[in-house]
Design a protein around this motif. Structure first.
Motif, short mmCIF file in Angstrom:
data_model
loop_
_atom_site.label_atom_id
_atom_site.label_comp_id
_atom_site.label_asym_id
_atom_site.label_seq_id
_atom_site.Cartn_x
_atom_site.Cartn_y
_atom_site.Cartn_z
N LYS A 23 0.93 -1.27 -0.11
CA LYS A 23 0.05 0.05 0.09
C LYS A 23 0.86 1.31 0.03
O LYS A 23 0.46 2.26 -0.47
CB LYS A 23 -0.99 -0.04 1.34
CG LYS A 23 -1.97 -0.94 0.99
CD LYS A 23 -3.36 -0.83 2.07
CE LYS A 23 -4.32 -1.92 1.63
NZ LYS A 23 -5.51 -2.00 2.84
N GLY A 26 2.55 1.73 -3.84
CA GLY A 26 1.59 1.71 -4.77
C GLY A 26 1.72 0.30 -5.44
O GLY A 26 1.06 0.37 -6.54
N ALA A 28 -0.09 -2.31 -4.51
CA ALA A 28 -1.32 -3.03 -4.14
C ALA A 28 -2.37 -2.68 -5.42
O ALA A 28 -2.63 -1.48 -5.79
CB ALA A 28 -1.95 -2.46 -2.85
N LYS A 29 -2.80 -3.59 -6.05
CA LYS A 29 -3.91 -3.69 -7.29
C LYS A 29 -5.30 -3.58 -6.85
O LYS A 29 -5.60 -4.66 -6.23
CB LYS A 29 -3.42 -4.81 -8.13
CG LYS A 29 -2.14 -4.79 -8.90
CD LYS A 29 -2.35 -3.95 -10.11
CE LYS A 29 -0.95 -4.03 -10.84
NZ LYS A 29 -0.93 -2.81 -11.94
N TYR A 30 -5.95 -2.42 -7.01
CA TYR A 30 -7.41 -2.55 -6.62
C TYR A 30 -7.95 -2.72 -7.97
O TYR A 30 -7.61 -3.26 -8.98
CB TYR A 30 -7.63 -1.06 -6.15
CG TYR A 30 -7.27 -0.95 -4.85
CD1 TYR A 30 -5.60 -0.47 -4.94
CD2 TYR A 30 -7.69 -0.55 -3.60
CE1 TYR A 30 -5.11 0.05 -3.50
CE2 TYR A 30 -6.97 -0.33 -2.80
CZ TYR A 30 -5.80 -0.03 -2.50
OH TYR A 30 -5.12 0.22 -1.28
N GLY A 32 -10.09 -1.89 -10.35
CA GLY A 32 -9.87 -0.98 -11.51
C GLY A 32 -8.71 -1.02 -12.27
O GLY A 32 -8.43 -0.35 -12.84
N GLU A 33 -7.73 -1.89 -11.62
CA GLU A 33 -6.39 -1.72 -11.98
C GLU A 33 -5.73 -3.06 -12.63
O GLU A 33 -4.75 -3.10 -12.62
CB GLU A 33 -5.59 -1.45 -10.74
CG GLU A 33 -5.90 0.25 -10.16
CD GLU A 33 -5.23 0.63 -8.99
OE1 GLU A 33 -4.88 -0.29 -8.31
OE2 GLU A 33 -5.54 1.73 -8.37
N GLU A 188 -12.11 4.94 -3.00
CA GLU A 188 -11.99 4.03 -4.34
C GLU A 188 -13.43 4.17 -4.79
O GLU A 188 -14.35 3.59 -4.36
CB GLU A 188 -11.53 2.65 -4.15
CG GLU A 188 -11.50 1.94 -5.32
CD GLU A 188 -11.39 0.46 -5.25
OE1 GLU A 188 -11.09 -0.19 -6.00
OE2 GLU A 188 -11.81 0.11 -4.10
N PRO A 189 -13.60 4.73 -6.18
CA PRO A 189 -15.00 4.34 -6.70
C PRO A 189 -15.26 3.07 -7.02
O PRO A 189 -14.03 2.41 -7.26
CB PRO A 189 -15.06 5.36 -7.86
CG PRO A 189 -14.03 6.57 -7.56
CD PRO A 189 -12.89 5.64 -6.69
N VAL A 235 -9.44 -3.37 -1.26
CA VAL A 235 -10.86 -2.59 -1.25
C VAL A 235 -10.45 -1.26 -0.71
O VAL A 235 -10.29 -1.01 0.38
CB VAL A 235 -11.97 -3.39 -0.56
CG1 VAL A 235 -13.23 -2.39 -0.76
CG2 VAL A 235 -12.25 -4.75 -1.22
N GLY A 236 -10.75 -0.22 -1.64
CA GLY A 236 -10.60 1.25 -1.16
C GLY A 236 -11.57 1.80 -0.36
O GLY A 236 -12.03 2.78 -0.77
N GLY A 237 -11.78 1.12 0.58
CA GLY A 237 -12.94 1.82 1.44
C GLY A 237 -14.15 1.24 1.21
O GLY A 237 -14.65 0.84 -0.18
N VAL A 464 -11.42 -4.29 3.89
CA VAL A 464 -11.74 -3.07 3.38
C VAL A 464 -11.13 -1.78 3.76
O VAL A 464 -11.56 -0.68 3.72
CB VAL A 464 -13.40 -2.81 3.42
CG1 VAL A 464 -14.06 -3.86 2.50
CG2 VAL A 464 -13.88 -2.80 5.02
N CYS B 104 -7.63 1.83 4.08
CA CYS B 104 -7.85 0.99 3.03
C CYS B 104 -6.76 1.19 1.92
O CYS B 104 -6.51 0.40 0.90
CB CYS B 104 -9.17 1.51 2.47
SG CYS B 104 -9.10 2.92 1.50
N TYR B 106 -5.96 3.50 -0.20
CA TYR B 106 -6.38 4.06 -1.48
C TYR B 106 -5.94 5.58 -1.65
O TYR B 106 -5.57 6.04 -2.83
CB TYR B 106 -7.96 4.23 -1.97
CG TYR B 106 -8.18 3.99 -3.58
CD1 TYR B 106 -7.81 3.10 -4.18
CD2 TYR B 106 -8.58 5.32 -4.11
CE1 TYR B 106 -8.19 3.03 -5.74
CE2 TYR B 106 -8.81 5.47 -5.47
CZ TYR B 106 -8.69 4.44 -6.33
OH TYR B 106 -8.65 4.43 -7.48
#
Lengths: 705, 187
Positions: A23, A26, A28-30, A32-33, A188-189, A235-237, A464, B104, B106
């Protein structure tokens, strides 16, 4: 708990997150990535009317634009099954993308455009002309409307005679409170990347629970559950808004039709109509007490807004069922159905807005009785569940109140409001009590002894931001009597099997239970000194039976929140100077991440008290300024130094002693701040957020403020 | 792509040159994420409101969602992937990791890039809204918690990790100038 070789338990020892390095670098893959070969990009088109029908979607000109590979709408979309119930109840009709021409609210998805690049998809989506037959809409929320109804399954709970109790009370508080529409706004959307690979649907999605989402997908697209795999590595939140959402249905629909990978990401603005929100509430609290503050009557009625598509009730009156007893006790919920997006669970659903009303009213009662607010709560501590009569699994609210008061320096407080001044600032302190349910949901886990002496634990947790991965490593290490570094944790993959989602403050407790049991079973099967075969030895467990056998008790976390504020009566500005949260929330697994989570909840409380409010426009039926400029969440400069601490409070019936800490942090925090604003100014604020204009307007009316 | 709507550019990212044809509408953020595979920079709002996409352009922090890729040609772009010195984490990264300055994760790359620049901006004597005395002769303000909060307020964190973020930035600032007290790290 089993101790490790060094005699020290891993649970309870601060540990840096296992995914922390990824994290901060950079890596960490979410969702949408994830890079799938041949990826196409989808963009949703949302309705511009708040109610009506889609008359026509002019797809042809858009299909002729560069890069566009497909447009889906109600005229050509494949069938989607929405006649089923998922883990959280009946499926949200919003997931039945483009199944008919009805528009039930502003920002309803009416089309999906897919193109070779994200720029092309967005341009095409913007260019897509949609004709509507609009119908009159109704988006005006208020408790005074006669159409408000009692939601089925949420009937009033009461004992005794409220009116008689109030009539017999020497002191009565009867006040109305309100809270606005609030939005989760995870950083994260929502994003999903989907493809068919080797006969399986493979999806990387940002969600709170892959087993739930995979199950929903199988139902929606009538697929064999075995053929669906959903992963959510990072998971970005979430905060309640990352269940199964329309972006995911759109990605799967297009990936299936095109037979190529498709990603659909929501924009920040789209998050203001597609992923739920906390509904506005209008609440009335009536308290009747003896002169010493002992409650005779407690009545809390809360009205909230729901949509025409699926019913959601914000259960704001529930904290009173746990916190306070009175001979006459009534808690009630009402709903108003409007042409708005469906609200949903948002961090401490019910307890967050409900505790604002209840704990503000308690403060008003303390003032009227001339009793210290902490003493008032201590005098009203129930021995058993106020309505159930059941014992508490543990109730350490008293310790939170007393130790919190000591650390905060409450004893020196002058109870008179509006008497402390520092330059242009009026200063005040306030507090509130808090509670949130503790629960566990049947989950599965596996524990494997590997041939190299290490262990692998699989549990379908979703991280999350809670630190679930790390928490599971600590729980597993203790149960396996090994070092956490010797345990590999696998989470967030529907192939791992069913488990509780990250929600309701029940994730960590549910998963840890399953992990502890699997580890215990594995240890029983391991023969000391015997060689482990190359494929390892695996034990699997399901906690269904154990959880089903739990004795009926009142199982809750408790907390006391303290705040100091400074109010500038000339500008109306409110600054929080410090906050302290005292928690009795079960055994704390990882103190490092638990502190972050509890503080994060308190920041949410601050944000709710002073900043957050979505304004719904009556004319368009949509939220005005639905983005992070129009919808304010607390920024760094809004947040002072804060402290969160916990008292010893293990749950006696949980194998690890956990209760859950995801939500208790926000409960009561807004009330503590509101009560501090009263203490600073002598003015009560019963409507959130406490905006500068409200402080100014109230200051003009209030004597001596 | 048509030459009227696209160009071939060379971007210098983390010291490495990349030549690519981009749609003129492509933001620096999308070029990094979708074209160069550098997904560490995050898209939280795509309209300059959240700070998750913060990168350093010629050493200064920039929200990369509001800059076009074609406009970044000839500039030195540093993303979260280029902040560390090989395997050695930047002190800001190390402090975020050790003090749990995130949940998280992000917003974290943007927070870290911002913090790297904040420490440099402060060391260079730049004042902020929180600075009491902004006269040049007053010198660099002390990097108090209040200064850090103000300077880091372009980066939203919905998990609410601000308390630890402030502590992490203070600790990293300490590491940059050994022996100096970052007073107010917990004040």
């Amino acid at each position: 708990m089993t101790a490790t070789a060094e005699g020290k338990s891993a649970v309870g020892t601060a540990r840096v997150r296992l995914e922390g390095l990824d994290k901060v670098t950079g890596a960490a893959k979410y969702a949408g990535e994830v890079d799938f070969d041949g990826l196409a990009y989808g963009h949703l088109v949302l309705s511009t009317v708040a109610r009506g029908r889609v008359r026509a979607v002019h797809a042809d000109p858009v299909l002729a634009l560069p890069g566009v590979v497909g447009v889906w709408h109600h005229g050509n979309a494949p069938r989607v099954n929405t006649d089923f119930s998922g883990m959280l109840g009946p499926v949200d009709p919003l997931l039945g993308l483009f199944q008919n021409d009805r528009v039930p609210h502003a920002g309803w998805p009416v089309a999906l455009v897919v193109a070779e690049t994200s720029e092309q998809a967005r341009e095409a989506a913007d260019a897509l002309a949609v004709d509507y037959d609009p119908e009159p809409h109704d988006v005006v929320f208020g408790a005074d409307r006669p159409e408000a109804y009692t939601p089925p399954g949420q009937e009033d709970r009461s004992k005794g005679d409220i009116e008689a109790g109030l009539a017999a009370s020497a002191v009565v508080v009867d006040r109305e409170y309100s809270t606005p529409e609030e939005y989760h706004n995870s950083m994260e959307p929502h994003a999903a990347t989907a493809r068919w690979e080797g006969g399986r649907l493979e999806v990387v999605d940002s969600n709170q629970g892959t087993p739930m989402v995979a199950g929903d997908l199988a139902q929606l697209f009538s697929l064999d559950p075995e053929s669906v795999r959903v992963r959510a590595e990072h998971v970005g939140g979430a905060f309640g808004n990352k269940g199964t959402r329309p972006h995911l249905v759109a990605a799967v629909m297009a990936a299936t039709a095109l037979q190529r990978p498709v990603r659909v990401t929501l924009t920040r603005r789209q998050m203001f109509s597609l992923v739920g929100y906390r509904p506005p509430t209008a609440q009335r609290v009536r308290l009747g007490a003896d002169p010493d503050g002992r409650l005779r009557a407690l009545d809390h009625e809360a009205c909230s807004q729901t949509s025409t598509t699926i019913e959601y009730t914000e259960l704001s009156a529930t904290p009173a069922r746990t916190l306070y007893d009175a001979d006459a006790h009534r808690t009630a919920h009402r709903l108003l159905r409007l042409d708005v997006p469906s609200p949903t669970f948002m961090r401490a659903p019910g307890e967050a807005p409900g505790s604002f009303a209840l704990e503000s009213a308690l403060d008003e009662l303390a003032e009227k009785c001339g009793v210290d607010p902490i003493e008032l709560r201590l005098r009203n501590e129930p021995e058993v569940g106020p309505l159930s009569g059941l014992p508490f699994s543990s109730r350490n609210l008293r310790a939170c109140l007393e130790e919190g008061a000591r650390r905060f320096g409450w004893a020196d407080r002058d109870p008179r409001p509006g008497v402390r001044r520092e330059g242009r600032w009026l200063l005040g302190t306030g507090m509130a009590a808090a509670t949130f349910p503790s629960g566990a949901v049947p989950s599965t886990a596996s524990a494997t002894a590997e041939a190299d002496g290490s262990f692998t634990v699989g549990v379908n947790a979703s991280d999350v931001g809670t630190g679930a991965r790390t928490a599971m490593a600590l729980v597993a290490a203790d149960a396996l009597d090994t070092d956490p570094d010797n345990v590999k944790i696998r989470i967030a993959d529907s192939d791992l099997g069913p488990a509780m989602i990250a929600g309701g403050s029940m994730g960590t407790r549910s998963w840890a239970w399953a992990v502890a049991e699997a580890a215990r079973e594995l240890r029983e099967r391991l023969v000391p000194g015997a060689e482990v075969p190359p494929e390892g030895i695996t034990a699997r467990t399901d906690t269904g039976a154990a959880i089903g056998a739990l004795a009926q008790k009142e199982r809750y976390s408790f907390a006391a929140q303290f705040a100091e504020v400074a109010v500038d009566p000339a500008s109306g500005e409110v600054r929080v100077r410090r906050m302290l949260g005292a928690f009795a929330a079960g055994r704390i697994v990882n103190p490092l991440t638990a502190r972050s989570q509890l503080l994060g909840g308190m920041v949410w409380g601050l944000s709710m008290a002073l900043h957050e409010e979505a304004a719904r426009d009556r004319a368009s039926g949509a939220v005005v300024g639905g983005d992070l400029a129009g919808y304010h969440v607390a920024a760094n400069a809004d947040v002072p130094d804060m402290e969160a601490f916990w008292v010893d409070d293990p749950d006696p019936d949980d194998p690890v002693g956990i209760k859950g800490i995801g939500e208790i942090g926000i409960v009561g925090a807004a009330a503590a701040i509101g009560n501090a604003v009263w203490h600073a100014t002598g003015v009560r604020h019963r409507h959130l957020p406490i905006r500068p204009d409200r402080v100014l307007a109230a200051g003009r009316e209030a004597p001596g403020a | 792509m048509s030459p009227a709507t696209s160009s071939t550019i060379t971007l210098t990212v983390n010291g490495e040159k990349h030549t690519l044809a981009v749609d003129h509408r492509t933001t620096l953020l999308d070029a990094l994420r979708e074209r160069l595979g550098l997904t560490g920079s995050k898209k939280g709002c795509d309209q300059g409101q959240c700070g998750a996409c913060t990168v350093l352009v010629d050493g200064r922090r920039t929200v990369s969602c509001l800059q076009l890729a074609v406009g970044a040609e000839g500039r030195e772009v540093t993303t979260i992937e280029g902040v560390a010195d090989g395997d050695r984490l930047h002190p800001v990264q190390q402090a975020f990791l050790d003090l749990d300055g995130y949940q998280c994760g992000y917003c974290t790359p943007g927070q870290i890039c911002s913090a790297v620049a904040v420490i440099e901006e402060h060391a260079a004597g730049w004042p902020s809204v929180a600075t009491g005395d902004v006269r040049p002769e007053a010198g660099a303000p002390e990097l108090t918690a209040e200064e850090i909060r103000e300077r880091m307020s372009g980066n939203l964190c919905r998990c609410g990790a601000y308390v630890s973020i402030v502590q992490a930035v203070a600790r990293a600032a300490d590491a940059r100038t050994p022996g100096t007290e970052a007073e107010g790290a917990t004040a």
